[in-house]
Design an enzyme around this catalytic site. Structure first.
Site, PDB file in Angstrom:
ATOM      1  CE1 TYR A  52      61.610  79.007  96.006  1.00 32.94           C
ATOM      2  CE2 TYR A  52      62.818  77.178  95.104  1.00 32.94           C
ATOM      3  CZ  TYR A  52      63.020  78.199  95.687  1.00 32.94           C
ATOM      4  OH  TYR A  52      64.092  79.076  95.923  1.00 32.94           O
ATOM      5  CG  PHE A 226      73.400  91.450  84.436  1.00 31.33           C
ATOM      6  CD1 PHE A 226      74.416  91.130  83.372  1.00 31.33           C
ATOM      7  CD2 PHE A 226      73.128  90.987  85.628  1.00 31.33           C
ATOM      8  CE1 PHE A 226      74.992  89.865  83.849  1.00 31.33           C
ATOM      9  CE2 PHE A 226      73.799  89.764  85.864  1.00 31.33           C
ATOM     10  CZ  PHE A 226      74.925  89.327  85.087  1.00 31.33           C
TER      11      PHE A 226
END
Length: 305
Positions: A52, A226
């Site tokens: 990361y 979403f």
């Protein structure tokens, strides 16, 4: 924050994990404020990986939390290794080097949990076992797990690895729920019946391995969220309806949907927004009804046979 046992370990951890993949997007003061806000919420389980930010995320985190012995005793640190540029690597040498790098960047002597990040088809289970034994004996890693692995890949590791696998980090959300859908569509001739993961959901439940859903708000493979997305009008209408009932945000309901499953999951939350993190943590206080859970599942376009 409600807590849970992590796999078969003795660790009592919060039901929400704070994913630190994007902490390098924050300024120093912002990172400090975010991390300490998480602690105030009881969200003291932090998920990292050696890749990361090319390792910078672990460094930024340790600076932001002002790592010291007192702080270290109050938090859980999980990191992952095994992804290299252009390849995956579960060799003994790479696992040991990766852990040493993470410990240095995190300014700690040990990880609570180490996960193998993505399956390495060239894995030698005996090498992994040697690495795990060294890390356990030295006290550098206390518990072990995997990420994105199916049942047979875990069984292959268990051929040589003696440590208990406590967690498996897997992609799962309301819209990415194949591991749930194929269980409804056994022996059916439709796309939902395709078993893409070797029944990993049932396997983890049978073996008391905690599933850690990653990207719990994403659809597709990092295609977008979403929630509040015009592509999912029916889903958002249903989620908002349930959110209004409980007087919480739609973010809270999306996480509560995962927490309602009896597999005892621990979602990994990737937000760096304090308000959204607080909304995620609120999900631990809500238990959706069976009707609400199935209503949300169907509103996402999932069809029951």
């Amino acid at each position: 924050m409600r807590t849970m046992k992590l796999g078969k370990s003795t660790l009592e951890v919060p039901v929400v994990s704070v994913g630190c993949m994007r902490i390098n997007s924050l300024e120093k003061a912002e990172a400090e404020h975010f991390v300490h806000s998480a602690l105030e919420l009881g969200a003291n389980f932090f998920d990292h990986a050696d890749i990361y930010g090319g390792g910078t995320c672990e460094e930024i985190f340790s600076e932001a939390i002002h790592m010291n012995d007192d702080i270290r005793e109050k938090i859980f640190l999980q990191s992952k290794c095994g992804i290299r540029e252009g390849m995956f690597d579960f060799s003994k040498e790479h696992i040991l080097e990766s852990v040493d790098g993470s410990l240095k960047r995190l300014k700690t002597d040990y990880l609570d949990i180490l996960l193998l990040h993505r399956p390495d088809t060239l894995v030698d289970p005996e090498e992994v076992a040697e690495a795990f034994d060294i890390l356990e004996r030295s006290g550098k890693v206390r518990h072990f797990g995997v990420s994105n692995q199916n049942p047979m890949q875990i069984e292959l590791l268990k051929k040589s690895v003696k440590q208990t696998i406590v967690a498996n980090q897997l992609q799962l959300s309301i819209t990415n729920a194949n591991m749930i859908s194929n269980g409804f569509n056994v022996n059916m001739e439709n796309d939902a019946a395709v078993n893409r993961d070797g029944s990993i959901l049932d396997y983890c439940r049978l073996n008391d391995i905690t599933i850690q859903p990653w990207s719990p708000f994403q659809y597709g493979f990092f295609e977008g969220v979403f929630l509040d997305n015009d592509k999912f009008p029916e889903l958002n209408q249903k989620v908002n309806e349930v959110a209004n009932k409980y007087e919480v945000s739609n973010t809270t309901i999306a996480i509560a949907w995962l927490l309602r499953h009896p597999a005892n999951m621990q979602p990994v939350i990737g937000t760096m927004n304090e308000v959204r993190l607080k909304d995620c943590c609120k999900a631990s206080e809500i238990s959706l009804t069976r009707e609400e859970w199935y209503g949300i599942y169907r509103a996402a376009g999932n069809v029951l046979p």
